[in-house]
Design a protein around this motif. Structure first.
Motif, PDB file in Angstrom:
ATOM      1  N   SER A 150      -2.184   4.680   2.380  1.00 21.80           N
ATOM      2  CA  SER A 150      -2.380   4.322   0.983  1.00 21.80           C
ATOM      3  C   SER A 150      -3.082   5.479   0.277  1.00 21.80           C
ATOM      4  CB  SER A 150      -3.240   3.058   0.872  1.00 21.80           C
ATOM      5  OG  SER A 150      -2.644   1.986   1.566  1.00 21.80           O
ATOM      6  N   PRO A 189       0.802  -1.229   0.000  1.00 21.00           N
ATOM      7  CA  PRO A 189       0.000   0.000   0.000  1.00 21.00           C
ATOM      8  C   PRO A 189       0.832   1.275   0.000  1.00 21.00           C
ATOM      9  CG  PRO A 189       0.019  -0.976   2.186  1.00 21.00           C
ATOM     10  CD  PRO A 189       0.721  -1.953   1.281  1.00 21.00           C
ATOM     11  N   ASP A 220      -4.270   1.806   5.990  1.00 19.95           N
ATOM     12  CA  ASP A 220      -5.161   2.419   5.002  1.00 19.95           C
ATOM     13  C   ASP A 220      -4.929   3.914   4.797  1.00 19.95           C
ATOM     14  OD1 ASP A 220      -6.245   0.020   4.439  1.00 19.95           O
ATOM     15  OD2 ASP A 220      -8.065   0.285   5.625  1.00 19.95           O
TER      16      ASP A 220
END
Length: 343
Positions: free
Chosen positions: A210, A26, A207
């Protein structure tokens, strides 16, 4: 570190990303590129299979690679080189594609927004149509001038936006008059960004680091570069802070020992100017952090020392009002040292 696999085409790279989405790194992977970065602990068998597919695709691509054919002066005049990525090598490759498909008036089909690969289908279709010109010379000149003007306008607006965000009134006026910005949009640029809330994502989660789905084009690359820069910088800061803490403890212990020995020998204590300068640098650093912080909280929950009323404090409050004014407070030793300094 991630494992990089370079595919022969963007389509092949995208298929690999889709089929092995759980293994794509990511942080390092850039979806715009033919090189796919997989996490370092990806199974070796999967990586071997992907590399074999990539090698096969690269070989196929080499067989279909367009030759680069020199441009005439007239062809150079008919192509706008004002866009990023549009250069002589780009044009020579497209000319090679055009000749392969029998397109004589190939500059009429050149699209500066497309890559060389994307021109393959364009030239193939043009060859099937007979390769006739779609525009006469005047239309091409007008299109080229309009394209150059659009690029210049975009660059000017981007430049003005940056200056407006830093409070330049002339730049803000330019945005409204020349770039179509509304007064509300300019006001948003001038507004201070809202600080991150405690309920928002953190940098310890994968997350948020990313590229968000809302980002497009150059924003993705800029976001990834910023994430890498942030992670590298914070890791370096943690390492240097640890070394700095140890060095200062040793310096103060040594200075204390020196003056203790001198006192026993009835000698005057030394004024340690190098340590004094280090203290000045540290306090200046604290002021700098307070004035430039993006994350202005300091969390002491993992530090193992007692606090007055809580583990978190605002570094700006520490710099302006003193550490004793925050929920973390100061230690008894610090309070006694401060009292001794007042006497």
């Amino acid at each position: 570190m991630s494992e990089a696999v370079k595919f022969g085409s963007k389509a092949a790279a995208d298929r690999a990303r889709e089929e092995h989405a759980d293994l794509v790194c990511p942080v390092d992977d850039d979806k715009r590129m033919r090189t796919v970065h997989f996490v370092s602990d990806a199974p070796g068998s999967v990586l071997d299979q992907l590399r074999a597919q990539a090698d096969e695709g690269t070989a196929d691509r080499a067989d279909d690679r367009p030759g680069q054919i020199p441009l005439t002066d007239a062809e150079k005049e008919r192509i706008s080189f004002s866009r990023n990525g549009v250069n002589v090598l780009w044009a020579r490759s497209i000319k090679g594609l055009a000749q392969r498909h029998g397109v004589s008036d190939w500059t009429a089909y050149v699209d500066p927004t497309l890559t060389v690969d994307e021109h393959r289908e364009v030239m193939e279709n043009a060859g099937q149509e007979g390769g006739g010109a779609r525009d006469d010379g005047d239309q091409l000149d007008a299109a080229r001038e309009a394209d150059a003007a659009a690029v210049e306008q975009a660059e000017g607006c981007n430049h003005a936006r940056g200056h407006c965000e830093h409070g330049d009134p002339d730049a803000c006026e330019y945005l409204t008059e020349a770039c179509g910005y509304s007064a509300d949009e300019v006001a948003d640029l001038l507004a201070e960004p809202e600080p991150a809330s405690d309920d928002g994502p953190t940098d310890t989660e994968a997350d948020p680091l990313s590229p968000p789905a809302k980002l497009e084009g150059a924003q993705v690359g800029a976001y990834l570069r910023s994430v890498r820069g942030y992670l590298n910088a914070t890791d370096a800061a943690a390492e240097h802070i640890k070394k700095l803490r140890e060095a200062l403890e040793h310096a103060n212990d040594a200075a204390r020992a020196i003056n203790g020995i001198r006192s026993d020998a009835s000698l005057d204590p030394i004024h340690f100017r190098k340590l004094e300068q280090a203290n000045a640098d540290l306090t200046d650093l604290m002021r700098m952090v307070a004035s430039t912080c993006e994350e202005c909280h300091a969390d002491h929950s993992d530090h193992g020392h007692d606090t007055t009323a809580g583990n978190r404090e605002d570094v700006r409050e520490v710099a302006v009002d003193g550490a004793s004014s925050t929920p973390v407070g100061t230690s008894d030793e610090t309070d006694r040292a401060a009292a001794d300094a007042d006497t």
